[in-house]
Design a protein around this motif. Structure first.
Motif, PDB file in Angstrom:
ATOM      1  N   ALA A  69      38.517 -50.602  54.731  1.00 29.72           N
ATOM      2  CA  ALA A  69      37.866 -50.782  56.028  1.00 29.72           C
ATOM      3  C   ALA A  69      38.587 -51.838  56.855  1.00 29.72           C
ATOM      4  O   ALA A  69      38.762 -51.688  58.070  1.00 29.72           O
ATOM      5  CB  ALA A  69      36.399 -51.188  55.831  1.00 29.72           C
ATOM      6  N   PRO A 116      31.635 -51.450  63.378  1.00 28.43           N
ATOM      7  CA  PRO A 116      31.055 -50.353  62.570  1.00 28.43           C
ATOM      8  C   PRO A 116      31.863 -50.013  61.319  1.00 28.43           C
ATOM      9  O   PRO A 116      31.292 -49.692  60.279  1.00 28.43           O
ATOM     10  CB  PRO A 116      31.034 -49.166  63.546  1.00 28.43           C
ATOM     11  CG  PRO A 116      31.058 -49.776  64.896  1.00 28.43           C
ATOM     12  CD  PRO A 116      31.876 -51.010  64.758  1.00 28.43           C
ATOM     13  N   ILE A 117      33.210 -50.101  61.428  1.00 28.62           N
ATOM     14  CA  ILE A 117      34.027 -49.787  60.252  1.00 28.62           C
ATOM     15  C   ILE A 117      33.814 -50.825  59.159  1.00 28.62           C
ATOM     16  O   ILE A 117      33.625 -50.490  57.990  1.00 28.62           O
ATOM     17  CB  ILE A 117      35.525 -49.692  60.631  1.00 28.62           C
ATOM     18  CG1 ILE A 117      35.769 -48.472  61.522  1.00 28.62           C
ATOM     19  CG2 ILE A 117      36.399 -49.598  59.388  1.00 28.62           C
ATOM     20  CD1 ILE A 117      37.192 -48.364  62.049  1.00 28.62           C
ATOM     21  N   GLN A 164      19.007 -45.922  57.804  1.00 28.77           N
ATOM     22  CA  GLN A 164      20.266 -45.905  58.544  1.00 28.77           C
ATOM     23  C   GLN A 164      20.035 -46.137  60.039  1.00 28.77           C
ATOM     24  O   GLN A 164      20.905 -46.660  60.725  1.00 28.77           O
ATOM     25  CB  GLN A 164      20.970 -44.566  58.333  1.00 28.77           C
ATOM     26  CG  GLN A 164      21.443 -44.348  56.890  1.00 28.77           C
ATOM     27  CD  GLN A 164      21.973 -42.941  56.660  1.00 28.77           C
ATOM     28  OE1 GLN A 164      21.259 -41.974  56.855  1.00 28.77           O
ATOM     29  NE2 GLN A 164      23.226 -42.836  56.246  1.00 28.77           N
ATOM     30  N   GLN A 212      30.378 -50.340  57.587  1.00 25.76           N
ATOM     31  CA  GLN A 212      30.036 -48.936  57.387  1.00 25.76           C
ATOM     32  C   GLN A 212      29.061 -48.731  56.233  1.00 25.76           C
ATOM     33  O   GLN A 212      28.279 -47.780  56.224  1.00 25.76           O
ATOM     34  CB  GLN A 212      31.310 -48.126  57.137  1.00 25.76           C
ATOM     35  CG  GLN A 212      32.082 -48.553  55.908  1.00 25.76           C
ATOM     36  CD  GLN A 212      33.348 -47.767  55.697  1.00 25.76           C
ATOM     37  OE1 GLN A 212      33.287 -46.631  55.258  1.00 25.76           O
ATOM     38  NE2 GLN A 212      34.491 -48.344  56.016  1.00 25.76           N
ATOM     39  N   ARG A 213      29.098 -49.627  55.246  1.00 27.79           N
ATOM     40  CA  ARG A 213      28.205 -49.468  54.096  1.00 27.79           C
ATOM     41  C   ARG A 213      26.743 -49.586  54.502  1.00 27.79           C
ATOM     42  O   ARG A 213      25.867 -48.963  53.916  1.00 27.79           O
ATOM     43  CB  ARG A 213      28.544 -50.510  53.022  1.00 27.79           C
ATOM     44  CG  ARG A 213      29.936 -50.307  52.416  1.00 27.79           C
ATOM     45  CD  ARG A 213      30.406 -51.545  51.690  1.00 27.79           C
ATOM     46  NE  ARG A 213      30.353 -52.694  52.565  1.00 27.79           N
ATOM     47  CZ  ARG A 213      30.042 -53.925  52.170  1.00 27.79           C
ATOM     48  NH1 ARG A 213      29.778 -54.156  50.910  1.00 27.79           N
ATOM     49  NH2 ARG A 213      30.015 -54.928  53.024  1.00 27.79           N
ATOM     50  N   ILE A 255      25.593 -48.549  57.342  1.00 25.25           N
ATOM     51  CA  ILE A 255      25.232 -47.285  57.985  1.00 25.25           C
ATOM     52  C   ILE A 255      25.025 -46.185  56.959  1.00 25.25           C
ATOM     53  O   ILE A 255      24.086 -45.386  57.052  1.00 25.25           O
ATOM     54  CB  ILE A 255      26.322 -46.881  59.003  1.00 25.25           C
ATOM     55  CG1 ILE A 255      26.432 -47.942  60.105  1.00 25.25           C
ATOM     56  CG2 ILE A 255      26.017 -45.517  59.616  1.00 25.25           C
ATOM     57  CD1 ILE A 255      27.608 -47.736  61.051  1.00 25.25           C
ATOM     58  N   THR A 256      25.897 -46.123  55.956  1.00 25.96           N
ATOM     59  CA  THR A 256      25.791 -45.049  54.963  1.00 25.96           C
ATOM     60  C   THR A 256      24.626 -45.261  54.001  1.00 25.96           C
ATOM     61  O   THR A 256      23.999 -44.301  53.558  1.00 25.96           O
ATOM     62  CB  THR A 256      27.102 -44.927  54.163  1.00 25.96           C
ATOM     63  OG1 THR A 256      27.421 -46.189  53.566  1.00 25.96           O
ATOM     64  CG2 THR A 256      28.244 -44.488  55.064  1.00 25.96           C
TER      65      THR A 256
END
Length: 338
Positions: free
Chosen positions: A159, A203-204, A230, A207-208, A210-211
């Protein structure tokens, strides 16, 4: 006539809760005071052993085992050091570069560099590489740590590389897009690159969240965990992106205008070297105000209406199952990170 417990009650009233901000987080002013307190850049000069001592003093104070004669100002200062250097979710010691208290010196240096060295592609790439690498580190350090997993090391490294590369590409794209539109307009390119870079980078790097989702809870005196979602993660990260863009905007948009106007004066023409010191001074002034001002826009433990979960019907279904026959709260709360 005083009862036996009166003095004890007064002593309890004078004690502070070291796990909560000193100011109400329900008002913008209270949040501004809190972030101004924990982002004080002087705390980065405090040795590591003193920071650990401050954390231990806070733990002893909570357990009512503090040294005899401890003054209120001493525990407040210990809280300041602990809050500035240790992650609020897991108590992890944060690297100095990733702390919000390091934002002022780092942002001044990076902003000045980007506003000064904007003419060549090499300078743009170098500045954005350093800037987005720094942002990626800050974004990871100030994540919502409740979504962490011990197996995440490789994901974090990937990431970091992807976020930095994507942000640098955005900077070069804007430079090419706005080439030939005037000197002043060209000097705004670093801000556009930083804004888009934050939209990509944050966001990158998170990202965890979000997922996997982040925890939401009800708050009625005590926090009661409900589930992970999420929707709250996306909302929280979006708020952080907006915060970072607003934080950078005054320095990166106003400073070029001021220095451009200076060029018409004879005083400047005789002393062109003065541009850099003026830019540094203006950046310091802007960031001193904007770091706490931007961070205070949203509470760290922000709220949303449960109906927002309908964006992701499966999550709203889980929410209803978790709540069962209980009355649905008007709001649910989540930790958005910084």
């Amino acid at each position: 006539m005083k009862r036996k417990g009166d003095f004890g009650d007064k002593a309890d009233e004078s004690r502070i809760d070291v796990d909560k901000p000193l100011w109400s987080q329900d008002t913008y002013l209270g949040r501004w005071m809190h972030y101004n307190f924990i982002t004080d850049c002087r705390t980065i000069l405090v040795p590591k052993n003193k920071l650990w001592e401050a954390k231990k003093l806070c733990e002893d104070y909570k357990a009512r085992k503090e040294p005899e004669g401890l003054q209120r100002k001493d525990i407040i200062y210990a809280k300041k050091l602990r809050d500035s250097a240790f992650h609020p979710d897991n108590g992890e010691f944060m690297h100095v570069i990733g702390r919000m208290s390091f934002q002022l010196p780092a942002s001044v240096a990076l902003t000045t560099a980007m506003l000064t060295f904007y003419k060549s592609a090499f300078s743009v790439i170098t500045c954005q590489l350093v800037n987005q690498g720094f942002n990626a580190f800050v974004n990871y350090t100030n994540r919502n740590a409740m979504s962490d997993d011990p197996q995440d090391t490789n994901i974090i490294q990937q990431a970091f590389i992807l976020a930095t590369a994507a942000s640098c590409a955005a900077a070069l794209g804007f430079r090419k897009l706005f080439a030939g539109r005037g000197t002043l307009f060209a000097r705004f390119v670093p801000f556009y690159a930083v804004a888009v870079g934050n939209m990509i980078n944050l966001p990158i790097m998170r990202q965890r969240e979000i997922t996997r989702g982040i925890p939401i809870f009800t708050k009625n005196g005590e926090e009661v965990y409900i589930m992970k979602t999420q929707v709250a993660a996306v909302k929280g990260i979006s708020e952080c992106i907006l915060t970072r863009i607003i934080m950078a905007a005054p320095g990166m948009l106003m400073v070029p205008v001021i220095t451009q106007r200076m060029q018409s004066y004879r005083f400047y023409k005789l002393r062109p070297w003065i541009t850099v010191p003026v830019e540094i001074g203006l950046c310091i002034l802007c960031l001193l105000v904007m770091i706490p001002s931007a961070l205070a826009i949203f509470p760290q433990k922000n709220s949303m209406k449960p109906e927002l979960l309908k964006i992701y019907p499966e999550e709203y279904k889980i929410f209803r199952e978790k709540m069962g026959q209980r009355k649905h709260p008007d709001k649910v709360y989540y930790n958005k990170g910084l």
